[in-house]
Design a protein around this motif. Structure first.
Motif, PDB file in Angstrom:
ATOM      1  N   GLU A 187      41.131  36.551  64.559  1.00 52.34           N
ATOM      2  CA  GLU A 187      41.914  37.423  63.672  1.00 52.34           C
ATOM      3  C   GLU A 187      41.183  38.769  63.570  1.00 52.34           C
ATOM      4  O   GLU A 187      40.030  38.815  63.135  1.00 52.34           O
ATOM      5  CB  GLU A 187      42.049  36.742  62.295  1.00 52.34           C
ATOM      6  CG  GLU A 187      42.570  37.628  61.184  1.00 52.34           C
ATOM      7  CD  GLU A 187      43.954  38.241  61.428  1.00 52.34           C
ATOM      8  OE1 GLU A 187      44.912  37.497  61.648  1.00 52.34           O
ATOM      9  OE2 GLU A 187      44.041  39.498  61.418  1.00 52.34           O
ATOM     10  N   ARG A 223      41.080  38.756  56.366  1.00 58.90           N
ATOM     11  CA  ARG A 223      41.845  37.536  56.679  1.00 58.90           C
ATOM     12  C   ARG A 223      40.982  36.563  57.480  1.00 58.90           C
ATOM     13  O   ARG A 223      41.022  35.352  57.262  1.00 58.90           O
ATOM     14  CB  ARG A 223      43.095  37.886  57.494  1.00 58.90           C
ATOM     15  CG  ARG A 223      44.104  38.646  56.688  1.00 58.90           C
ATOM     16  CD  ARG A 223      45.327  38.946  57.516  1.00 58.90           C
ATOM     17  NE  ARG A 223      46.171  39.889  56.805  1.00 58.90           N
ATOM     18  CZ  ARG A 223      47.215  40.490  57.334  1.00 58.90           C
ATOM     19  NH1 ARG A 223      47.565  40.246  58.584  1.00 58.90           N
ATOM     20  NH2 ARG A 223      47.932  41.340  56.639  1.00 58.90           N
ATOM     21  N   ASP A 253      55.569  38.556  66.902  1.00 59.86           N
ATOM     22  CA  ASP A 253      56.505  38.232  67.996  1.00 59.86           C
ATOM     23  C   ASP A 253      56.082  38.810  69.359  1.00 59.86           C
ATOM     24  O   ASP A 253      56.158  38.131  70.381  1.00 59.86           O
ATOM     25  CB  ASP A 253      57.908  38.784  67.694  1.00 59.86           C
ATOM     26  CG  ASP A 253      58.492  38.233  66.406  1.00 59.86           C
ATOM     27  OD1 ASP A 253      57.802  37.460  65.718  1.00 59.86           O
ATOM     28  OD2 ASP A 253      59.633  38.593  66.073  1.00 59.86           O
TER      29      ASP A 253
HETATM   30  N1  LIG Z   1      58.794  29.554  61.295  1.00 58.43           N
HETATM   31  C1  LIG Z   1      59.233  30.479  60.460  1.00 58.43           C
HETATM   32  O1  LIG Z   1      60.180  30.244  59.726  1.00 58.43           O
HETATM   33  C2  LIG Z   1      58.599  31.835  60.420  1.00 58.43           C
HETATM   34  C3  LIG Z   1      58.633  32.588  59.243  1.00 58.43           C
HETATM   35  C4  LIG Z   1      58.044  33.857  59.258  1.00 58.43           C
HETATM   36  C5  LIG Z   1      57.464  34.341  60.407  1.00 58.43           C
HETATM   37  N2  LIG Z   1      57.483  33.594  61.553  1.00 58.43           N
HETATM   38  C6  LIG Z   1      56.869  34.083  62.806  1.00 58.43           C
HETATM   39  O2  LIG Z   1      55.468  33.833  62.732  1.00 58.43           O
HETATM   40  C7  LIG Z   1      54.761  34.834  63.468  1.00 58.43           C
HETATM   41  C8  LIG Z   1      53.684  35.432  62.583  1.00 58.43           C
HETATM   42  O3  LIG Z   1      54.296  36.037  61.466  1.00 58.43           O
HETATM   43  P1  LIG Z   1      53.446  36.404  60.168  1.00 58.43           P
HETATM   44  O4  LIG Z   1      54.393  36.788  59.114  1.00 58.43           O
HETATM   45  O5  LIG Z   1      52.445  35.342  59.904  1.00 58.43           O
HETATM   46  O6  LIG Z   1      52.704  37.716  60.709  1.00 58.43           O
HETATM   47  P2  LIG Z   1      51.364  38.360  60.173  1.00 58.43           P
HETATM   48  O7  LIG Z   1      51.393  39.774  60.620  1.00 58.43           O
HETATM   49  O8  LIG Z   1      51.182  38.057  58.730  1.00 58.43           O
HETATM   50  O9  LIG Z   1      50.246  37.558  60.990  1.00 58.43           O
HETATM   51  C9  LIG Z   1      49.915  37.818  62.319  1.00 58.43           C
HETATM   52  C10 LIG Z   1      48.408  37.945  62.397  1.00 58.43           C
HETATM   53  O10 LIG Z   1      48.014  38.124  63.754  1.00 58.43           O
HETATM   54  C11 LIG Z   1      46.878  38.967  63.737  1.00 58.43           C
HETATM   55  N3  LIG Z   1      46.613  39.514  65.064  1.00 58.43           N
HETATM   56  C12 LIG Z   1      46.989  40.724  65.564  1.00 58.43           C
HETATM   57  N4  LIG Z   1      46.465  40.904  66.794  1.00 58.43           N
HETATM   58  C13 LIG Z   1      45.757  39.789  67.080  1.00 58.43           C
HETATM   59  C14 LIG Z   1      44.963  39.403  68.198  1.00 58.43           C
HETATM   60  N5  LIG Z   1      44.830  40.177  69.268  1.00 58.43           N
HETATM   61  N6  LIG Z   1      44.372  38.185  68.171  1.00 58.43           N
HETATM   62  C15 LIG Z   1      44.503  37.375  67.088  1.00 58.43           C
HETATM   63  N7  LIG Z   1      45.226  37.710  65.989  1.00 58.43           N
HETATM   64  C16 LIG Z   1      45.841  38.904  65.994  1.00 58.43           C
HETATM   65  C17 LIG Z   1      47.249  40.019  62.702  1.00 58.43           C
HETATM   66  O11 LIG Z   1      46.113  40.753  62.249  1.00 58.43           O
HETATM   67  C18 LIG Z   1      47.884  39.173  61.625  1.00 58.43           C
HETATM   68  O12 LIG Z   1      46.971  38.772  60.628  1.00 58.43           O
HETATM   69  C19 LIG Z   1      55.802  35.851  63.931  1.00 58.43           C
HETATM   70  O13 LIG Z   1      56.132  35.606  65.260  1.00 58.43           O
HETATM   71  C20 LIG Z   1      56.981  35.567  63.022  1.00 58.43           C
HETATM   72  O14 LIG Z   1      58.225  35.926  63.592  1.00 58.43           O
HETATM   73  C21 LIG Z   1      58.021  32.359  61.561  1.00 58.43           C
END
Ligand SMILES: NC(=O)c1ccc[n+]([C@@H]2O[C@H](COP(=O)([O-])OP(=O)(O)OC[C@H]3O[C@@H](n4cnc5c(N)ncnc54)[C@H](O)[C@@H]3O)[C@@H](O)[C@H]2O)c1
Length: 440
Positions: free
Chosen positions: A38, A43, A81
């Protein structure tokens, strides 16, 4: 006693930390996170602390995590995504079983690439289609498969996105812009399309209409500034006023009566806008970050209303509605079969199925309130998915679905997006065949 499965986490954001991380915290005998990647330092530190991950297993990016080889049984890919494909391919290569958040990937070619790679690797690739694992949708599926409704003739399925969730995620937030994330029908409704596919089988053809009707500059009230914190003249009458939504937590006030519980609530969506939950911290986020922007002055372009008309291979016709102007967040549906009509309501605080039998005229109300795991997000779906995934890692034959099956919902979403933009009717068999030939 069986040992817990071990896991690595790529992306400790909302889903990684708050949905899957929380489950591991609550069920240490089932699953343990042993490494995290992360870039956001707070975080990363929070996840490391929650799961007792040593410094040597804390990474800044998924590239570093996977460069260290296979460190656990499974990998959770919960990055945004646009950042799903490369880490998932790398994790498959290393031999991980994977839970990948939905949508699988924002382009059709990448989706195909992921499914083909998982099949080649012979690994489990489960997608975050949480609805399948809720009490409500499991019961709905059971009822349909039992034949109690007879042959299904017609379905109306509505995804009613509340006005404030729409503004949070799809106007101001992460999924506002198609080029930066995904088409709305994929981001929001791959869940719904997965449920329709699960219940009714494959789609034969579809068309679609929709647009971004409201959240655009042309509809801005006179004098509305770029930010809600900058002295907006309509602050008191605007339902999307960010100060009301995030500082006063208005939507929460409709669910929680206790002012102290409201004041102390810092879960989603507050947790998305800032790490500093003090009133000053929230204010600062609104003054400087994306979530304080006027809903009429954002760089959003995803639709706020879309209808998809589907004809399934079974002959059943389906109308799927997605819209971002609902008073109440939730899905509602109606299945009309030759023996009975079913009506369902899947709200956060009410989950209920009714069957109206043609022959007897009787109505049965089915209790679809979640069981003991129901306290989790998505009506119990987050915890249900975790439990099923952990079980499937040990017993792959029990997996409720496969990456190939999850692909169907994504194919329908991409077809619907194309149908809407190009004003076409799309034949799914041809679309599926062409997709399989795509290379990312
Ligand atoms: N299943 C569901 O119902 C549901 C609901 C909401 C979101 N989602 C999906 O879940 C996924 C994540 O959404 P979220 O709301 O948790 O997003 P978020 O932005 O809160 O979390 C993503 C995390 O990835 C980190 N990140 C960025 N670059 C990175 C890297 N190179 N290596 C490792 N980590 C890295 C970011 O810093 C961030 O903390 C998305 O694809 C979203 O569409 C699914």
């Amino acid at each position: 006693m069986t040992k817990p499965i071990t896991a690595v986490l790529a992306g400790a954001g909302n889903r990684g930390a708050e949905a899957y991380g929380r489950y591991a915290q609550q069920h240490p005998a089932e699953i343990q996170f042993v490494a995290v990647a992360e870039p956001h330092p707070q975080r990363r530190a929070r996840s490391a602390q929650t799961h007792g991950i040593p410094a040597a297993r804390q990474f800044t990016t998924w590239e570093e995590l996977f460069a260290a080889g296979q460190l656990a049984d499974v990998a959770f890919i919960t990055t945004q995504d646009q950042l799903h494909t490369a880490p998932t391919l790398a994790a498959l290569e290393l031999g991980y079983d994977i839970l990948l958040e939905k949508p699988m990937a924002p382009t059709l070619a990448e989706n195909i690439q992921l499914v083909q790679a998982a099949e080649r690797a012979g690994r489990l690739l489960q997608i975050g289609h949480v609805l399948r694992y809720t009490t409500f949708f499991s019961k709905l599926h059971e009822i349909i498969k039992s034949g109690r409704l007879g042959k299904i003739i017609s379905v109306e399925h509505r995804e009613n996105v509340s006005y404030w969730h729409m503004s949070h995620s799809f106007v101001r937030g992460n999924w506002r812009n198609r080029a930066l994330s995904s088409p709305m029908i994929l981001a929001k409704c791959c869940h719904d399309l997965d449920i329709l596919y699960w219940n009714l089988g494959p789609c034969a053809q579809l068309n679609s209409f929709g647009s971004l009707l409201h959240y655009r500059a042309a509809n801005a009230p006179a004098g509305a500034p770029e930010r809600c914190t900058a002295g907006c003249p309509v602050a008191d009458t605007c339902p999307w006023n960010a100060v009301s939504l995030y500082q006063k937590k208005l939507p929460l006030q409709r669910h929680l009566a206790d002012p102290e519980a409201i004041a102390n609530y810092y879960g989603w969506p507050i947790s998305v806008i800032t790490e500093d939950y003090t009133p000053e911290g929230i204010r600062h986020a609104l003054e400087t970050g994306p979530y304080g922007r006027c809903v009429y002055h954002c760089d959003n372009d995803v639709v706020d209303n879309q209808i998809v008309n589907l004809q399934m291979e079974s002959g059943a016709t389906v109308a799927l509605f997605m819209q971002g102007h609902s008073h109440r967040e939730g899905r509602t549906m109606r299945y009309d079969g030759t023996r009975a009509t079913l009506r369902g309501a899947f709200f956060f605080d009410e989950q209920r199925l009714e069957i109206h039998d043609h022959l007897t005229g009787q109505t049965e109300v089915i209790d679809a309130t979640p069981g003991p795991i129901g306290g989790s997000g998505h009506g119990g779906g987050d915890a249900g998915l975790m439990r099923a995934f952990i079980h499937a890692v040990r017993h792959p034959e029990t997996a409720l679905t496969t990456a190939r099956e999850s692909l169907e919902s994504h194919l329908m979403a991409f077809a619907a997006d194309q149908a809407r933009v190009e004003n076409q009717i799309i034949n799914l068999a041809a679309f599926r065949r062409q997709a399989e030939q795509l290379t990312a």
